[in-house]
Design a protein around this motif. Structure first.
Motif, mmCIF file in Angstrom:
data_model
loop_
_atom_site.group_PDB
_atom_site.id
_atom_site.type_symbol
_atom_site.label_atom_id
_atom_site.label_comp_id
_atom_site.label_asym_id
_atom_site.label_seq_id
_atom_site.Cartn_x
_atom_site.Cartn_y
_atom_site.Cartn_z
ATOM 1 N N LYS A 127 41.088 29.190 42.753
ATOM 2 C CA LYS A 127 42.029 28.249 42.144
ATOM 3 C C LYS A 127 41.307 27.158 41.366
ATOM 4 C CE LYS A 127 45.970 28.746 45.276
ATOM 5 N NZ LYS A 127 46.882 28.031 46.234
ATOM 6 N N ALA A 128 40.228 26.622 41.949
ATOM 7 C CA ALA A 128 39.509 25.516 41.312
ATOM 8 C C ALA A 128 38.868 25.925 39.991
ATOM 9 C CB ALA A 128 38.444 24.980 42.261
ATOM 10 N N ALA B 169 37.573 32.196 37.657
ATOM 11 C CA ALA B 169 36.206 32.591 37.299
ATOM 12 C C ALA B 169 35.502 33.239 38.485
ATOM 13 C CB ALA B 169 35.405 31.394 36.798
ATOM 14 N N PHE B 170 35.870 32.819 39.685
ATOM 15 C CA PHE B 170 35.401 33.503 40.894
ATOM 16 C C PHE B 170 36.573 34.262 41.475
ATOM 17 C CE2 PHE B 170 35.006 33.781 45.508
ATOM 18 C CZ PHE B 170 33.831 34.489 45.600
ATOM 19 N N ASP B 171 36.421 35.571 41.657
ATOM 20 C CA ASP B 171 37.529 36.398 42.139
ATOM 21 C C ASP B 171 36.982 37.600 42.900
ATOM 22 O OD1 ASP B 171 39.759 37.985 42.547
ATOM 23 O OD2 ASP B 171 40.598 37.623 40.555
ATOM 24 N N PRO B 172 37.123 37.632 44.230
ATOM 25 C CA PRO B 172 36.569 38.743 45.015
ATOM 26 C C PRO B 172 37.325 40.057 44.871
ATOM 27 C CG PRO B 172 37.729 37.226 46.449
ATOM 28 C CD PRO B 172 37.683 36.579 45.092
ATOM 29 N N THR B 173 38.450 40.074 44.155
ATOM 30 C CA THR B 173 39.121 41.353 43.905
ATOM 31 C C THR B 173 38.458 42.110 42.762
ATOM 32 O OG1 THR B 173 40.745 40.409 42.352
ATOM 33 C CG2 THR B 173 41.322 40.409 44.697
ATOM 34 N N TYR C 228 44.067 45.900 38.601
ATOM 35 C CA TYR C 228 43.780 45.806 40.030
ATOM 36 C C TYR C 228 42.985 44.552 40.390
ATOM 37 C CZ TYR C 228 44.965 50.730 39.544
ATOM 38 O OH TYR C 228 45.604 51.906 39.236
ATOM 39 N N VAL C 229 42.734 43.714 39.402
ATOM 40 C CA VAL C 229 41.924 42.515 39.626
ATOM 41 C C VAL C 229 42.802 41.277 39.531
ATOM 42 C CG1 VAL C 229 39.955 41.164 38.822
ATOM 43 C CG2 VAL C 229 39.878 43.662 38.709
ATOM 44 N N GLY C 230 42.674 40.408 40.517
ATOM 45 C CA GLY C 230 43.465 39.179 40.552
ATOM 46 C C GLY C 230 43.751 38.804 41.995
ATOM 47 N N PHE C 231 43.293 37.641 42.407
ATOM 48 C CA PHE C 231 43.396 37.254 43.813
ATOM 49 C C PHE C 231 44.836 37.128 44.276
ATOM 50 C CE2 PHE C 231 42.366 34.525 47.528
ATOM 51 C CZ PHE C 231 41.387 35.332 48.084
ATOM 52 N N GLU C 232 45.736 36.942 43.321
ATOM 53 C CA GLU C 232 47.149 36.851 43.676
ATOM 54 C C GLU C 232 47.714 38.206 44.096
ATOM 55 O OE1 GLU C 232 46.970 38.239 39.508
ATOM 56 O OE2 GLU C 232 45.956 36.651 40.644
ATOM 57 N N SER D 111 45.497 38.608 59.360
ATOM 58 C CA SER D 111 45.397 39.863 58.612
ATOM 59 C C SER D 111 45.419 39.622 57.111
ATOM 60 C CB SER D 111 46.544 40.802 58.994
ATOM 61 O OG SER D 111 47.792 40.224 58.625
ATOM 62 N N VAL D 112 45.079 40.677 56.360
ATOM 63 C CA VAL D 112 45.127 40.646 54.904
ATOM 64 C C VAL D 112 45.887 41.868 54.421
ATOM 65 C CG1 VAL D 112 42.852 41.765 54.770
ATOM 66 C CG2 VAL D 112 43.756 40.543 52.777
ATOM 67 N N THR D 113 46.701 41.687 53.376
ATOM 68 C CA THR D 113 47.575 42.743 52.879
ATOM 69 C C THR D 113 47.470 42.858 51.366
ATOM 70 O OG1 THR D 113 49.147 42.312 54.671
ATOM 71 C CG2 THR D 113 49.962 43.575 52.789
ATOM 72 N N LYS D 114 47.468 44.087 50.869
ATOM 73 C CA LYS D 114 47.496 44.300 49.426
ATOM 74 C C LYS D 114 48.926 44.190 48.915
ATOM 75 C CE LYS D 114 43.595 47.541 49.515
ATOM 76 N NZ LYS D 114 43.143 48.922 49.250
ATOM 77 N N ILE D 115 49.132 43.384 47.893
ATOM 78 C CA ILE D 115 50.426 43.332 47.230
ATOM 79 C C ILE D 115 50.523 44.455 46.207
ATOM 80 C CG2 ILE D 115 51.872 41.930 45.698
ATOM 81 C CD1 ILE D 115 50.720 39.448 47.065
ATOM 82 N N LYS D 116 49.370 44.835 45.650
ATOM 83 C CA LYS D 116 49.323 45.945 44.703
ATOM 84 C C LYS D 116 48.331 46.983 45.192
ATOM 85 C CE LYS D 116 48.364 47.073 39.846
ATOM 86 N NZ LYS D 116 49.638 47.769 39.611
ATOM 87 N N ALA D 117 48.770 48.214 45.287
ATOM 88 C CA ALA D 117 47.876 49.295 45.701
ATOM 89 C C ALA D 117 46.737 49.428 44.697
ATOM 90 C CB ALA D 117 48.647 50.607 45.802
ATOM 91 N N GLY D 118 45.548 49.746 45.181
ATOM 92 C CA GLY D 118 44.396 49.902 44.307
ATOM 93 C C GLY D 118 43.500 48.689 44.261
ATOM 94 N N VAL D 119 43.977 47.552 44.773
ATOM 95 C CA VAL D 119 43.163 46.343 44.832
ATOM 96 C C VAL D 119 42.091 46.518 45.907
ATOM 97 C CG1 VAL D 119 43.168 43.882 45.373
ATOM 98 C CG2 VAL D 119 45.029 44.870 44.025
ATOM 99 N N ARG D 120 40.874 46.088 45.592
ATOM 100 C CA ARG D 120 39.773 46.170 46.559
ATOM 101 C C ARG D 120 38.912 44.920 46.459
ATOM 102 N NH1 ARG D 120 36.552 51.197 45.306
ATOM 103 N NH2 ARG D 120 37.363 50.889 43.196
ATOM 104 N N LEU D 121 38.322 44.556 47.588
ATOM 105 C CA LEU D 121 37.549 43.319 47.680
ATOM 106 C C LEU D 121 36.049 43.558 47.641
ATOM 107 C CD1 LEU D 121 39.568 41.521 50.502
ATOM 108 C CD2 LEU D 121 39.529 40.893 48.073
ATOM 109 N N ASP D 122 35.358 42.647 46.989
ATOM 110 C CA ASP D 122 33.894 42.611 46.969
ATOM 111 C C ASP D 122 33.494 41.163 47.238
ATOM 112 O OD1 ASP D 122 31.212 42.420 46.365
ATOM 113 O OD2 ASP D 122 31.323 43.560 44.495
#
Length: 323
Positions: free
Chosen positions: A92-93, A97-101, A129-133, A141-152
């Protein structure tokens, strides 16, 4: 202005313990003062192994890999939620520019656990598939709002591991230490004779050589650069810091970004973001911050290597002549 905290206790004659090892595909070095001469290597190795079980992309059984392969994941360790929470704050800040998705992009561009050809990457199709939202999470827990999203989490996790080891030492009444994992550092207190800990900032153009040294006390320091993780294919250089908003590995005048904060998880997330933001945007951002300091190495308009340091670190950083 972030002011380094100096330990109130006078440095005594406690023996200094040094331990080292391997973790997260890199090395670690830890020094601390302890009257009891305790060796915490076994405990620290165990902590770092548990950390890898949570956030390593190279373990098929890690929590982050399990989440990437599913839709919902209930946290098994205490590490996943704090990293997500800090990631959201920095996302957010820095306006994304920083996004783990960013995982679909890093993998497609050849920087994931599986080596792929970046010239074959269809970046435009992967940006959906990229976007922290596109994820939601709470303390459980953590949940995907959109299938195909993955974290790094590679852009922030290592810094957090340094904080975790530091917290372990403090829990054992150790308050004078330096913890370094893969170049990410946290220092507490002072060495003998009340001298501060000293860390080095690598020369981005000369591997293994230092560009500057910095005195640290009560501070974390992390560095991001395009010089340690890149490869060449068909005459093109591919750098590992990717803009999550465009999917591109854009050219930048920045060669190295070192961030100082009260904890390494914060510094680690911001050093990645600043590389994406570029020199001028980063300087503007830093001018509005009270809890971040930075040291930037870049190429100026004449092609000369130059540096920029925020006010709070000017007296603590010493550049090495003709590095």
């Amino acid at each position: 202005m972030l002011v380094p905290a100096v330990n109130a206790k006078s440095a005594g004659n406690e023996p200094m313990i040094s331990i080292s090892g391997e973790a997260q595909g890199t090395t670690y070095h830890i020094k601390y003062f302890d009257r009891q001469k305790r060796d915490f290597k076994v405990q620290i190795d165990s902590i770092l192994a548990d950390f890898d079980k949570c956030l390593s992309l190279y373990r098929k059984d890690s929590e982050i890999v399990v989440f990437n392969n599913n839709t919902v994941h209930k946290f098994q360790s205490p590490y996943f939620f704090p990293v997500l929470n800090k990631s959201k704050e920095i996302y957010k800040a820095t306006s994304g520019a920083f996004d783990p998705t960013i995982m679909p992009l890093t993998e497609a561009l050849g920087f994931g656990a599986r080596r792929t050809d970046p010239e074959l990457a269809n970046v435009d199709s992967l940006l959906q598939y990229v976007g922290f939202e596109k994820i939601s999470f709470n303390a459980d827990s953590v949940t995907k709002i959109k299938a195909g999203v993955r974290l790094d989490m590679n852009g922030i996790a290592q810094g957090y591991s340094v904080d975790i080891v530091s917290a372990f030492l403090r829990s054992r009444d150790i308050d004078r230490f330096m913890v370094e994992i893969g170049g990410e550092v946290v220092c507490s207190g002072v060495k003998h004779d009340n001298l501060p800990w000293t860390a080095g900032i690598e020369n981005p153009l000369k591997r293994g050589a230092l560009f500057a040294t910095v005195k640290l006390a009560g501070l974390a320091m992390t560095t991001a650069g395009n010089y340690n993780n890149h490869f060449t294919r068909n005459g093109r250089v591919f750098n590992h810091i990717i803009n999550p908003k465009t999917g591109s590995m854009e050219e930048t005048s920045l060669l190295s970004v070192t961030v100082f904060s009260k904890d390494a998880i914060t510094a680690d997330g911001y050093d990645t973001a600043f590389f994406v933001m570029g020199l001028e945007a980063t300087k503007q951002f830093l001018s509005q911050q009270n809890d971040l300091e930075a040291y930037l190495i870049y190429t100026d308009e004449k092609g000369k290597v130059s540096s920029y340091v925020t006010e709070g670190m000017q007296e603590l950083i010493k550049e090495i002549p003709n590095p």
